[in-house]
Design a protein around this motif. Structure first.
Motif, mmCIF file in Angstrom:
data_model
loop_
_atom_site.group_PDB
_atom_site.id
_atom_site.type_symbol
_atom_site.label_atom_id
_atom_site.label_comp_id
_atom_site.label_asym_id
_atom_site.label_seq_id
_atom_site.Cartn_x
_atom_site.Cartn_y
_atom_site.Cartn_z
ATOM 1 N N PHE A 34 0.861 -1.059 -0.198
ATOM 2 C CA PHE A 34 -0.119 -0.098 0.121
ATOM 3 C C PHE A 34 0.998 1.268 -0.038
ATOM 4 O O PHE A 34 0.706 2.086 -0.807
ATOM 5 C CB PHE A 34 -0.857 -0.115 1.070
ATOM 6 C CG PHE A 34 -2.080 -0.781 0.999
ATOM 7 C CD1 PHE A 34 -3.220 -0.635 -0.157
ATOM 8 C CD2 PHE A 34 -2.493 -1.934 1.567
ATOM 9 C CE1 PHE A 34 -4.039 -1.360 -0.176
ATOM 10 C CE2 PHE A 34 -3.565 -2.879 1.745
ATOM 11 C CZ PHE A 34 -4.434 -2.657 0.613
ATOM 12 N N LEU A 38 0.325 2.800 -3.617
ATOM 13 C CA LEU A 38 -0.395 3.779 -3.725
ATOM 14 C C LEU A 38 0.271 5.138 -3.558
ATOM 15 O O LEU A 38 0.064 6.134 -4.242
ATOM 16 C CB LEU A 38 -1.544 3.876 -2.728
ATOM 17 C CG LEU A 38 -2.557 2.880 -2.875
ATOM 18 C CD1 LEU A 38 -3.739 2.712 -1.800
ATOM 19 C CD2 LEU A 38 -3.356 2.782 -4.373
ATOM 20 N N LYS A 41 2.391 7.759 -6.760
ATOM 21 C CA LYS A 41 1.815 8.881 -7.425
ATOM 22 C C LYS A 41 2.541 10.014 -7.198
ATOM 23 O O LYS A 41 2.819 10.193 -6.067
ATOM 24 C CB LYS A 41 0.359 8.657 -7.444
ATOM 25 C CG LYS A 41 -0.414 7.575 -7.761
ATOM 26 C CD LYS A 41 -1.952 7.477 -7.463
ATOM 27 C CE LYS A 41 -2.423 6.333 -7.766
ATOM 28 N NZ LYS A 41 -3.939 6.151 -7.512
ATOM 29 N N TYR A 46 -3.157 12.189 -5.292
ATOM 30 C CA TYR A 46 -3.656 11.512 -4.014
ATOM 31 C C TYR A 46 -5.070 11.422 -3.635
ATOM 32 O O TYR A 46 -5.549 12.475 -3.918
ATOM 33 C CB TYR A 46 -2.832 11.693 -2.803
ATOM 34 C CG TYR A 46 -1.371 11.662 -2.769
ATOM 35 C CD1 TYR A 46 -0.834 10.620 -3.485
ATOM 36 C CD2 TYR A 46 -0.330 12.203 -1.555
ATOM 37 C CE1 TYR A 46 0.558 10.305 -3.507
ATOM 38 C CE2 TYR A 46 0.817 11.399 -1.663
ATOM 39 C CZ TYR A 46 1.492 10.675 -2.470
ATOM 40 O OH TYR A 46 2.687 10.238 -2.405
ATOM 41 N N SER A 54 -4.396 8.347 1.081
ATOM 42 C CA SER A 54 -5.059 6.907 1.311
ATOM 43 C C SER A 54 -3.916 5.746 1.356
ATOM 44 O O SER A 54 -3.892 5.090 2.071
ATOM 45 C CB SER A 54 -5.763 6.556 -0.453
ATOM 46 O OG SER A 54 -4.905 6.545 -1.350
ATOM 47 N N TRP A 55 -2.691 5.927 0.551
ATOM 48 C CA TRP A 55 -1.453 5.262 0.903
ATOM 49 C C TRP A 55 -1.267 5.092 2.464
ATOM 50 O O TRP A 55 -1.057 3.839 2.906
ATOM 51 C CB TRP A 55 -0.367 5.515 0.148
ATOM 52 C CG TRP A 55 0.173 6.714 0.515
ATOM 53 C CD1 TRP A 55 0.145 7.637 0.008
ATOM 54 C CD2 TRP A 55 1.116 6.873 1.478
ATOM 55 N NE1 TRP A 55 0.750 8.652 0.791
ATOM 56 C CE2 TRP A 55 1.621 8.150 1.498
ATOM 57 C CE3 TRP A 55 1.948 5.886 2.238
ATOM 58 C CZ2 TRP A 55 2.649 8.623 2.664
ATOM 59 C CZ3 TRP A 55 2.832 6.433 3.279
ATOM 60 C CH2 TRP A 55 2.986 7.593 3.068
#
Length: 89
Positions: A34, A38, A41, A46, A54-55
């Protein structure tokens, strides 16, 4: 040395240690997947959950809660109580 081979507590301890290492590896895999999946980026892309990226939410908050439940279940159902006193023969 012969005492270790006969003592069943060593078998239980080794099994439970391997379970613990397995849980730690699962925790690291979830966190790494994760965080770097995620989180790779650009910041502008995000998504946020409860004000957190979110990560971070999935890897640190949700991952921690999931591993906590897994550890509780493993201790409750797979680990056994082993006496520390040596048996007299």
């Amino acid at each position: 040395m012969e005492q270790k081979k006969l003592d069943p507590r060593y078998k239980v301890a080794n099994r439970e240690a391997l379970i613990g290492v397995g849980i730690a590896m699962i925790n690291f895999f979830i966190w790494y997947s994760f965080a770097y999946g995620l989180g790779s980026k650009p910041v502008e892309e995000y998504q946020f959950i409860l004000g957190l990226p979110s990560w971070f939410f999935y890897s640190c908050v949700l991952g921690f809660l999931m591993i906590t439940v897994i550890v509780w279940l493993v201790v409750k159902f797979l680990f056994s109580d082993v006496p520390f006193e040596e048996e007299e023969q």
